[in-house]
Structure formats: C-alpha cells, structure tokens
Write a protein that holds these residues in place. Structure first.
Motif, PDB file in Angstrom:
ATOM      1  N   LEU A  69      34.356  38.541  45.352  1.00 14.96           N
ATOM      2  CA  LEU A  69      33.666  39.310  44.321  1.00 14.96           C
ATOM      3  C   LEU A  69      34.406  40.617  44.033  1.00 14.96           C
ATOM      4  CD1 LEU A  69      31.198  39.466  42.499  1.00 14.96           C
ATOM      5  CD2 LEU A  69      29.976  40.578  44.362  1.00 14.96           C
ATOM      6  N   GLU A  70      34.950  41.230  45.056  1.00 16.13           N
ATOM      7  CA  GLU A  70      35.720  42.457  44.858  1.00 16.13           C
ATOM      8  C   GLU A  70      36.985  42.174  44.044  1.00 16.13           C
ATOM      9  OE1 GLU A  70      37.858  45.912  47.564  1.00 16.13           O
ATOM     10  OE2 GLU A  70      36.453  44.515  48.484  1.00 16.13           O
ATOM     11  N   ALA A  71      37.654  41.059  44.346  1.00 14.09           N
ATOM     12  CA  ALA A  71      38.861  40.697  43.587  1.00 14.09           C
ATOM     13  C   ALA A  71      38.518  40.409  42.122  1.00 14.09           C
ATOM     14  CB  ALA A  71      39.527  39.480  44.228  1.00 14.09           C
ATOM     15  N   LEU A  72      37.413  39.707  41.900  1.00 16.61           N
ATOM     16  CA  LEU A  72      37.004  39.414  40.524  1.00 16.61           C
ATOM     17  C   LEU A  72      36.615  40.695  39.776  1.00 16.61           C
ATOM     18  CD1 LEU A  72      34.912  36.163  41.008  1.00 16.61           C
ATOM     19  CD2 LEU A  72      37.110  36.385  39.867  1.00 16.61           C
ATOM     20  N   THR A  73      35.987  41.619  40.466  1.00 15.76           N
ATOM     21  CA  THR A  73      35.621  42.886  39.831  1.00 15.76           C
ATOM     22  C   THR A  73      36.862  43.664  39.423  1.00 15.76           C
ATOM     23  OG1 THR A  73      33.616  42.961  41.178  1.00 15.76           O
ATOM     24  CG2 THR A  73      34.310  45.015  40.156  1.00 15.76           C
ATOM     25  N   ALA A  79      40.957  43.754  32.877  1.00 13.64           N
ATOM     26  CA  ALA A  79      40.808  43.118  31.565  1.00 13.64           C
ATOM     27  C   ALA A  79      40.055  44.043  30.605  1.00 13.64           C
ATOM     28  CB  ALA A  79      40.077  41.791  31.696  1.00 13.64           C
ATOM     29  N   ALA A  80      39.048  44.747  31.103  1.00 12.48           N
ATOM     30  CA  ALA A  80      38.297  45.674  30.248  1.00 12.48           C
ATOM     31  C   ALA A  80      39.208  46.796  29.762  1.00 12.48           C
ATOM     32  CB  ALA A  80      37.101  46.236  31.000  1.00 12.48           C
ATOM     33  N   GLY A  81      40.087  47.288  30.627  1.00 13.78           N
ATOM     34  CA  GLY A  81      41.040  48.314  30.211  1.00 13.78           C
ATOM     35  C   GLY A  81      41.976  47.813  29.130  1.00 13.78           C
ATOM     36  N   ARG A  82      42.435  46.571  29.283  1.00 14.08           N
ATOM     37  CA  ARG A  82      43.316  45.994  28.255  1.00 14.08           C
ATOM     38  C   ARG A  82      42.585  45.842  26.930  1.00 14.08           C
ATOM     39  NH1 ARG A  82      45.905  41.155  31.812  1.00 14.08           N
ATOM     40  NH2 ARG A  82      47.169  42.447  33.201  1.00 14.08           N
TER      41      ARG A  82
END
Length: 122
Positions: A69-73, A79-82
């Motif tokens: 879950l930490e890796a996915l976050t 992705a949100a930054g991109r």
C-alpha cells in the motif's frame, strides 16, 4: 480413662485416614489429563500455541499489505504530480478555433437513393 483416650485417638486416626483417602481420589480426578483441569490446561495450551501462530501469520500478511500500500501510494503521488504538470502545461496552449458560424453546415446529412432492384418491387 486411658482406654477412652486410646479409642478416641484410634477413631480420630481412622477418620483422618478416610478423609485423606477421599481427598486423594478427588485430587486424582482433578488433575486427570483427560477429564480434569489438567486436560483443560493442556487443551488451552495447544490453543494458545495455535493462536500465536495465526497471529504471527496475520502480522506478516498485514506488514506485506502495508508495504504494498505504501508503494502504491508513492506511485499515485508521482502520477498526481505528473498530471498536475500536464494540466499546468495545457494553460500555455493557444485557444481552439471558434466553431463554425453556420451550425447547420455541420449537421448536413448526405442522402442517397438506393437503386431499385426487381426483387424489391414484389
């Protein structure tokens, strides 16, 4: 008097012996490994061992889930930054051309006639 005291002493000793016999039978039943408290303690000990193993397994699984879950976050934040960067760069694009002045021009449908075949006449 000595005789009465001896009889009372023997009666007391026999009573104590009978009491000890009854007490030892009860104690044997109490500590019996199959039916008594000893059996209950043995069963509870086995259950505690099983629960400890299950708890360790659940702890390991939850740790794996937390790590994934930490890796996915982290991936989602990247992705949100991109996406934010792409949206910010879209503001630099020129305005799109205005739509056509004649709205009917875009809606015109080309209609063609189908050739008449002899089979259709029947």
């Amino acid at each position: 008097m000595a005789l009465i005291s001896d009889v009372l002493l023997i009666a007391g000793a026999l009573g104590a012996a009978f009491y000890c016999y009854i007490l030892s039978r009860r104690l044997n039943r109490f500590t019996n490994l199959e039916k008594g408290v000893g059996g209950a303690v043995a069963v509870l000990s086995v259950q505690v061992d099983e629960m400890t193993k299950a708890l360790e397994g659940a702890r390991a699984m939850s740790q794996n889930s937390a790590d994934s879950l930490e890796a996915l976050t982290k991936r989602a934040e990247t992705a949100a930054g991109r996406i934010e960067l792409i949206l910010a760069s879209l503001h630099d694009l020129p305005e799109p051309a205005p739509p056509c002045a004649d709205p009917l021009q875009e809606r015109r449908v080309r209609r063609t006639r189908r050739p008449v075949v002899a089979e259709d006449r029947l």
